[in-house]
Design a protein around this motif. Sequence first.
Motif, PDB file in Angstrom:
ATOM      1  N   MET A 185       0.837  -1.177   0.000  1.00 51.00           N
ATOM      2  CA  MET A 185       0.000   0.000   0.000  1.00 51.00           C
ATOM      3  C   MET A 185       0.879   1.237   0.000  1.00 51.00           C
ATOM      4  O   MET A 185       1.954   1.231   0.558  1.00 51.00           O
ATOM      5  N   THR A 186       0.346   2.215  -0.550  1.00 47.19           N
ATOM      6  CA  THR A 186       1.100   3.460  -0.647  1.00 47.19           C
ATOM      7  C   THR A 186       0.710   4.388   0.494  1.00 47.19           C
ATOM      8  O   THR A 186      -0.207   4.116   1.271  1.00 47.19           O
ATOM      9  N   ILE A 187       1.417   5.482   0.571  1.00 50.26           N
ATOM     10  CA  ILE A 187       1.158   6.467   1.612  1.00 50.26           C
ATOM     11  C   ILE A 187      -0.246   7.031   1.454  1.00 50.26           C
ATOM     12  O   ILE A 187      -0.909   7.349   2.417  1.00 50.26           O
ATOM     13  N   MET A 188      -0.696   7.098   0.228  1.00 47.54           N
ATOM     14  CA  MET A 188      -2.028   7.614  -0.044  1.00 47.54           C
ATOM     15  C   MET A 188      -3.094   6.733   0.608  1.00 47.54           C
ATOM     16  O   MET A 188      -4.067   7.231   1.133  1.00 47.54           O
ATOM     17  N   ASP A 189      -2.883   5.437   0.559  1.00 47.06           N
ATOM     18  CA  ASP A 189      -3.847   4.510   1.132  1.00 47.06           C
ATOM     19  C   ASP A 189      -3.913   4.666   2.653  1.00 47.06           C
ATOM     20  O   ASP A 189      -4.982   4.519   3.239  1.00 47.06           O
ATOM     21  N   TYR A 190      -2.786   4.954   3.269  1.00 50.18           N
ATOM     22  CA  TYR A 190      -2.782   5.131   4.711  1.00 50.18           C
ATOM     23  C   TYR A 190      -3.582   6.367   5.119  1.00 50.18           C
ATOM     24  O   TYR A 190      -4.221   6.374   6.166  1.00 50.18           O
ATOM     25  N   LYS A 191      -3.519   7.416   4.257  1.00 46.05           N
ATOM     26  CA  LYS A 191      -4.317   8.603   4.538  1.00 46.05           C
ATOM     27  C   LYS A 191      -5.800   8.252   4.497  1.00 46.05           C
ATOM     28  O   LYS A 191      -6.576   8.720   5.339  1.00 46.05           O
ATOM     29  N   TYR A 192      -6.197   7.414   3.539  1.00 46.85           N
ATOM     30  CA  TYR A 192      -7.585   7.001   3.435  1.00 46.85           C
ATOM     31  C   TYR A 192      -7.996   6.188   4.677  1.00 46.85           C
ATOM     32  O   TYR A 192      -9.082   6.383   5.222  1.00 46.85           O
ATOM     33  N   ILE A 193      -7.101   5.338   5.155  1.00 41.98           N
ATOM     34  CA  ILE A 193      -7.381   4.536   6.352  1.00 41.98           C
ATOM     35  C   ILE A 193      -7.510   5.456   7.567  1.00 41.98           C
ATOM     36  O   ILE A 193      -8.406   5.274   8.407  1.00 41.98           O
ATOM     37  N   LYS A 194      -6.640   6.475   7.656  1.00 41.13           N
ATOM     38  CA  LYS A 194      -6.733   7.419   8.765  1.00 41.13           C
ATOM     39  C   LYS A 194      -8.051   8.192   8.714  1.00 41.13           C
ATOM     40  O   LYS A 194      -8.671   8.438   9.749  1.00 41.13           O
ATOM     41  N   GLN A 195      -8.489   8.569   7.492  1.00 36.82           N
ATOM     42  CA  GLN A 195      -9.773   9.246   7.355  1.00 36.82           C
ATOM     43  C   GLN A 195     -10.924   8.321   7.784  1.00 36.82           C
ATOM     44  O   GLN A 195     -11.864   8.742   8.458  1.00 36.82           O
ATOM     45  N   LEU A 196     -10.829   7.043   7.391  1.00 36.07           N
ATOM     46  CA  LEU A 196     -11.845   6.081   7.789  1.00 36.07           C
ATOM     47  C   LEU A 196     -11.867   5.897   9.315  1.00 36.07           C
ATOM     48  O   LEU A 196     -12.933   5.768   9.919  1.00 36.07           O
ATOM     49  N   LEU A 197     -10.679   5.883   9.936  1.00 37.41           N
ATOM     50  CA  LEU A 197     -10.604   5.772  11.400  1.00 37.41           C
ATOM     51  C   LEU A 197     -11.262   6.974  12.070  1.00 37.41           C
ATOM     52  O   LEU A 197     -11.982   6.819  13.064  1.00 37.41           O
ATOM     53  N   ASP A 198     -10.996   8.169  11.536  1.00 41.71           N
ATOM     54  CA  ASP A 198     -11.624   9.367  12.100  1.00 41.71           C
ATOM     55  C   ASP A 198     -13.151   9.275  11.992  1.00 41.71           C
ATOM     56  O   ASP A 198     -13.874   9.585  12.935  1.00 41.71           O
ATOM     57  N   ARG A 199     -13.630   8.839  10.838  1.00 45.96           N
ATOM     58  CA  ARG A 199     -15.074   8.683  10.664  1.00 45.96           C
ATOM     59  C   ARG A 199     -15.616   7.579  11.588  1.00 45.96           C
ATOM     60  O   ARG A 199     -16.720   7.690  12.108  1.00 45.96           O
ATOM     61  N   TYR A 200     -14.820   6.528  11.814  1.00 44.16           N
ATOM     62  CA  TYR A 200     -15.238   5.425  12.679  1.00 44.16           C
ATOM     63  C   TYR A 200     -15.404   5.910  14.124  1.00 44.16           C
ATOM     64  O   TYR A 200     -16.376   5.582  14.790  1.00 44.16           O
ATOM     65  N   TRP A 201     -14.444   6.739  14.595  1.00 45.52           N
ATOM     66  CA  TRP A 201     -14.530   7.244  15.964  1.00 45.52           C
ATOM     67  C   TRP A 201     -15.691   8.219  16.125  1.00 45.52           C
ATOM     68  O   TRP A 201     -16.247   8.355  17.217  1.00 45.52           O
ATOM     69  N   LYS A 202     -16.076   8.891  15.057  1.00 45.13           N
ATOM     70  CA  LYS A 202     -17.234   9.790  15.112  1.00 45.13           C
ATOM     71  C   LYS A 202     -18.544   9.016  14.985  1.00 45.13           C
ATOM     72  O   LYS A 202     -19.600   9.561  15.254  1.00 45.13           O
TER      73      LYS A 202
END
Length: 172
Positions: free
Chosen positions: A1-18
């Motif tokens: 996975m690229t760095i871009m994919d990790y940003k998407y995962i971090k965005q998904l985590l933020d949405r998950y915590w909300k």
Amino acid sequence: MTIMDYKYIKQLLDRYWKGVTTLEEEEILRAFFSQEDVPVELKPYQTLFTYEQNETKEDVLDEDFDQKIMSVIEMEKKEENKVRKPHILSITQSLKPLFKAAAVVAIFLTLGNAAQVAFNGDDDQSTADTAGTEQQLHQGASVAMGDSASEVMDSLQHSSIEQVTPSATIIK
């Protein structure tokens, strides 16, 4: 996975915590964290999303669970439908609490009377020596003991019964 994919995962985590992720997004997170090469900064979240996969299913109900429950319910229904005999109390059984209460009252009265005689016994002897028995009976603290004895003595000494002579009776 690229760095871009990790940003998407971090965005998904933020949405998950909300609490605004969809089921598909949560499935993406589970798939990502189920891999072996997870970045170090995201490693603490791995156990949260792989918990269900690693957990063994031990608490599974048997095939005959429903049958067991239904048989227990049927047994309880049969026991409820049985005719139960009423418990009949005899008169003595129903009056036992009253007898017990009367016995307790009698014990307290007896003990109280005995204690009263014990505490007032020395005082009564000193008054008897100086003033006589008549004064002792009327000055004592126990009215029941003094009055009952004096009434018997008075009734015997002051008897107003006169001797009756038989008279001629007329029978019609």
